[in-house]
Write a protein that holds these residues in place. Sequence first.
Motif, short mmCIF file in Angstrom:
data_model
loop_
_atom_site.label_atom_id
_atom_site.label_comp_id
_atom_site.label_asym_id
_atom_site.label_seq_id
_atom_site.Cartn_x
_atom_site.Cartn_y
_atom_site.Cartn_z
N LEU A 57 0.83 -1.20 0.00
CA LEU A 57 0.00 0.00 0.00
C LEU A 57 0.86 1.25 0.00
O LEU A 57 0.60 2.20 -0.74
CB LEU A 57 -0.94 -0.01 1.21
CG LEU A 57 -1.96 1.12 1.22
CD1 LEU A 57 -3.03 0.89 0.16
CD2 LEU A 57 -2.61 1.26 2.60
N ARG A 58 1.88 1.27 0.82
CA ARG A 58 2.77 2.44 0.86
C ARG A 58 3.46 2.66 -0.48
O ARG A 58 3.67 3.79 -0.90
CB ARG A 58 3.82 2.25 1.96
CG ARG A 58 3.30 2.54 3.37
CD ARG A 58 4.38 2.28 4.39
NE ARG A 58 3.97 2.71 5.73
CZ ARG A 58 4.51 2.28 6.85
NH1 ARG A 58 5.50 1.37 6.80
NH2 ARG A 58 4.10 2.72 8.02
N ALA A 59 3.81 1.57 -1.15
CA ALA A 59 4.49 1.71 -2.45
C ALA A 59 3.56 2.27 -3.51
O ALA A 59 4.02 2.97 -4.43
CB ALA A 59 5.03 0.35 -2.89
N GLY A 60 2.26 1.95 -3.42
CA GLY A 60 1.32 2.51 -4.40
C GLY A 60 0.31 1.56 -4.96
O GLY A 60 -0.42 1.92 -5.90
N ILE A 61 0.20 0.31 -4.46
CA ILE A 61 -0.84 -0.60 -4.93
C ILE A 61 -2.14 -0.27 -4.21
O ILE A 61 -2.24 -0.41 -2.99
CB ILE A 61 -0.46 -2.07 -4.72
CG1 ILE A 61 0.69 -2.45 -5.65
CG2 ILE A 61 -1.65 -2.99 -4.98
CD1 ILE A 61 1.14 -3.88 -5.55
N ASP A 62 -3.14 0.16 -4.96
CA ASP A 62 -4.40 0.60 -4.36
C ASP A 62 -5.33 -0.57 -4.04
O ASP A 62 -6.01 -0.54 -3.01
CB ASP A 62 -5.14 1.54 -5.34
CG ASP A 62 -4.33 2.76 -5.67
OD1 ASP A 62 -3.79 3.38 -4.75
OD2 ASP A 62 -4.22 3.09 -6.87
N VAL A 63 -5.40 -1.56 -4.92
CA VAL A 63 -6.40 -2.63 -4.78
C VAL A 63 -5.70 -3.98 -4.86
O VAL A 63 -4.93 -4.23 -5.79
CB VAL A 63 -7.47 -2.53 -5.89
CG1 VAL A 63 -8.49 -3.66 -5.74
CG2 VAL A 63 -8.17 -1.18 -5.83
N GLU A 64 -6.00 -4.84 -3.90
CA GLU A 64 -5.47 -6.19 -3.90
C GLU A 64 -6.44 -7.12 -4.62
O GLU A 64 -7.60 -7.22 -4.27
CB GLU A 64 -5.26 -6.70 -2.47
CG GLU A 64 -4.67 -8.11 -2.43
CD GLU A 64 -4.59 -8.70 -1.03
OE1 GLU A 64 -3.85 -9.68 -0.85
OE2 GLU A 64 -5.28 -8.19 -0.12
N LEU A 65 -5.92 -7.81 -5.64
CA LEU A 65 -6.69 -8.79 -6.40
C LEU A 65 -5.95 -10.12 -6.33
O LEU A 65 -4.75 -10.15 -6.09
CB LEU A 65 -6.83 -8.34 -7.87
CG LEU A 65 -7.51 -7.00 -8.12
CD1 LEU A 65 -7.49 -6.69 -9.63
CD2 LEU A 65 -8.91 -6.96 -7.59
N ALA A 66 -6.62 -11.27 -6.52
CA ALA A 66 -8.00 -11.46 -6.91
C ALA A 66 -8.95 -11.35 -5.71
O ALA A 66 -10.08 -10.87 -5.83
CB ALA A 66 -8.16 -12.84 -7.54
N ASN A 67 -8.52 -11.84 -4.55
CA ASN A 67 -9.30 -11.76 -3.32
C ASN A 67 -8.58 -10.90 -2.30
O ASN A 67 -7.36 -10.69 -2.39
CB ASN A 67 -9.52 -13.16 -2.72
CG ASN A 67 -10.58 -13.95 -3.46
OD1 ASN A 67 -11.70 -13.48 -3.64
ND2 ASN A 67 -10.23 -15.16 -3.89
N VAL A 68 -9.32 -10.42 -1.33
CA VAL A 68 -8.71 -9.74 -0.19
C VAL A 68 -8.05 -10.82 0.66
O VAL A 68 -8.72 -11.69 1.21
CB VAL A 68 -9.74 -8.98 0.65
CG1 VAL A 68 -9.03 -8.20 1.75
CG2 VAL A 68 -10.56 -8.06 -0.21
N GLU A 69 -6.74 -10.78 0.73
CA GLU A 69 -6.01 -11.73 1.57
C GLU A 69 -5.13 -10.98 2.57
O GLU A 69 -5.30 -11.13 3.77
CB GLU A 69 -5.17 -12.65 0.69
CG GLU A 69 -6.01 -13.54 -0.22
CD GLU A 69 -5.16 -14.40 -1.14
OE1 GLU A 69 -5.06 -15.60 -0.88
OE2 GLU A 69 -4.60 -13.83 -2.11
#
Length: 776
Positions: A308-320
Amino acid sequence: MTGSERPPYQDPSLSTERRVSDLLERMTLAEKVAQLGGLAPSRLFDDGEFDREHAESQLADGIGEFTRLCGEGDFMPREGAATVNEAQSILDDTRLGIPAIAHEECLSGYMGPGGSTFPQSIGLASTWEPDLVEEITTEIRRQLQSIGVAHALSPVADLARDLRWGRTEETFGEDQYLVARMVCSYVSGLQGDDPADGVAATPKHFVGHGAPRGGKNRGSISLGPRDLREHLFPFEAAVREAGAESIMNAYHDIDGVPCASSTRLLTDRLREEWGFDGLVVSDYGAVTNLRTEHGVAADDREAAVAALRAGIDVELANVEAYDELVGAVEDGELDEAVVDEAVRRVLRTKVRKGLFEADPVDPDAAAEAFETDDQRALARRAARESVTLLADGDDLLPLDDDAAVAAVGPKADATEGLLGDYAYLAHFPELEDEEAGIDIVSPLAGLEARLGADAVTHAPGCTLTGPDTAGVDAAVEAAADADVALAFVGGNSTIDHSDTDESVTERPAVSISGEGRDVTDLGLPGVQEEVVEAVAETGTPVVAVVLSGKAHALEPVADAASALVHAWLPGEEGGNAVADVLFGDHSPSGRLPVSLPRDAGQLPVHYSRKPNDVRNDYVFTPGDALFPFGHGESYTTFEYGDLELSTDAVEPDGTVEASVTVENAGDRAGHEVVQWYSHAEHPPLVRPVQRLRGFRRVFLEPGERARVSLELGATQLSFLDEAEQLAVHPGAYELRAGHSAADVRATERFEITGEKRRLDGADRRLFSDVRVEGER
C-alpha cells in the motif's frame, strides 16, 4: 442506502472530488479497507452457485471489485449480467451503497462463455495495424459493458525479450515502439471517448516482465536504467498518450526490489513523473507473494503495508493481505492517511465510471452483444491480416482451388489449439465449442468449407507432443497422393501448471506456450519436425503452417518445406483465415513482431541489440536471426524510391520530415508495411544498432505508388546520459526506410545541431506522425 435526503456523494451534479471527499468522510476504517480489495466467485458462491445470503455476509462493509464474476463463474452472457446485477443490488443495501467495479480478463476477447475470441496479441502485433486493434477492443468493450463490467485486466505491455518465456504470446512483440502503438490502440478501444462510457484498461505487467532470468515466468530481472527505460516506454505511452485508467504491477523483483513494493516504480515514476491518477491493482496474489515468494515480508500485514505504501491501491484477486490494514492502522503501524489516499483513488474511479448512477444492465439484451456477424467478420479479417509468409522459395503460393490437398500435422483439426492462454476454452479444453458459446473453425474445417471434403485428406501424422511415430506412415501416404501437403504444426497454449513431472515428455498433448509454460527448447515439440521432413521426402510440395504462440526456432522446418507460414494463435476464425491466405483471397500481409531465432542458444536475438551483441557468429551457428523483426513476404513485390529529408540539420527541439515512394511492382494487389528506423552514428554512449521510429501499412494495386512520409521529433531520439538524465544528444543520425529491420531499402543522414538538451519527461515526443499522400 435508505433515506429521502440525498447525500452529496450521490449527487452527479457535483464535482468528482467533492463527491469523493464527502463519501470518504462518512466511511469507517473497515469500510475504507473493504474498498481496497476484490472478491472472486469462490468467496461469493456457495457450492459453486451464487448465493445471496452468503454473498451478503461477505459484502457487509462493501468491496472494491468483483473478480471475474462472469468469466470465472462460467456464466453465459444473460446469466452473467443477471448475477452482476444481483451482486450490485446487495451493495445497494449496505450502509453507504457503494457499488463495486466488476472486472474481467480480455486479452484476446472477453474470457468467459460466449466471448468472441480474436487472435492472440502476438498475432495482432503481426498485423502492424493499430486501427485494427482499436476496432477489436471496441467490440470487446461492447460485450463487457453488456454484462456490467467496467474494468478489464488487459493489455499486456511487456516486451518479449526472452522467447523461452511462455507469455511471449501475450505480448505485442519485442520492440518498444510497436508495442506502445498497439497498447495505446488497445486502451483507446476499451476506454472509448469518456470514462463513463468505456471500460477501464489495465496495461500490465509493470515492468520488465518479458525479460526474466532463464526465461522463467516471474523470474527476477536485471536491467540497467537505459534498458529498463525501453520496457517502461509502452507504459508511459499508455498513460500519457492513451490515458490508461489502471495499471497492474509485475510479480518479479528488479535488482532485489519486488515491483509490488517498489515506491520508485509505483509512485515516483508512475504518479509523480508521468502524472498517472488512476488505479494501481495488484496482479493476483502479488501482495501475499511478498511473504511467500520474495520473502521480504514476515507476514501478510507487513506485506500489505509495504504494498500500500508503495502505491498498490487494490489487492486482487481476493482480499487476503489487505484485511490486515485495519489492524495495522489501529496498532499505529500505518497512518490512516495512506489508506485514505488509496481509497480516494478507488472512489474517484467509481464516480468517473458513472457507477453510482448506473442502471442495472439488461440480461435479455446481453446476448445480443455477443458473436454478431460483424464480430465474426472482424475476427476473420484480423486473423487473415496476422498470417505471415516467412518463405516461399518455390513460388508455390497461392494454391489453386482445384488442388488435391493432404492436411497433416497435429494442428490441422485444432479448435482450442487456435486460442491463446487467456481464452476461455484454453482454460477448459475438455469443453465442446458449443458449451463455450462460440464456434471455432479449425484449419481442416476451413479447407473443407472452401474445397469440399472430398478434396482434402486428413492424416495428422503425430500427436502434439510425445514420441509416438505410429501415424507418420499414414501422413506420408496422404501426401504422396496429393497435389500439395499442408503441414499444420506448432503448440497449444494454456495457463495450466500441472504438466511438470518427469513423465511430461511422453504425453501427447502438453501445452508449451502460455502463462507458466516456459521452455528451454524452441523447436517444434514432439516429433512434428520428423513428420514434416518425412512428408517432404515424398516429393509432394509442402506448405508448413505454424499455429503456435511460441516464437519457434524453425530452421529444420524451413529447410524441409517448400513454403513456410506463421499464423500464430489466430482465434475462432483461424481456419477460414488461413485458407483465405493460402488460396489467394488475401495476399499475406503479416510482419514479424519478434525476431525468430535459429536456436534458443542465441537468445536474446532482438533486432535492437548493441553493436557488440550482433557482430559475431557462433562456432556452428550464424549469429543473426533466421527471420528478422519486421519480416514478411507477399504474393507481390514492392520497390522503394530514394528517401528525401526536409532538412539535413535540426535543433534538439526540432522536427525532420522524411518521405519515400513505394511501388507495387508485381501483378497482384497487396499490403506493404513501410518501416522507419533510426541509427545514431557516433553516440556518446553505446546505443542499439537501430530503433523503429514509425510504420505504416499501405495497400497498393499492381503498378500503384504511394508516397509515405514520417515526421520525427528530435526529442524522440533522446536517451539517458551519463548522469541518467534524459537528453537529446547532438550528432549524426541516419534514417532508414524499408521492408524489415534487415531489409532496408533507402537511407539518408541528418544532424542534430547545437548543445545537448536535457529534457523533462513531458517534453519528449513519443510517437512519429506517419502519413500517406492521397490515401483513400
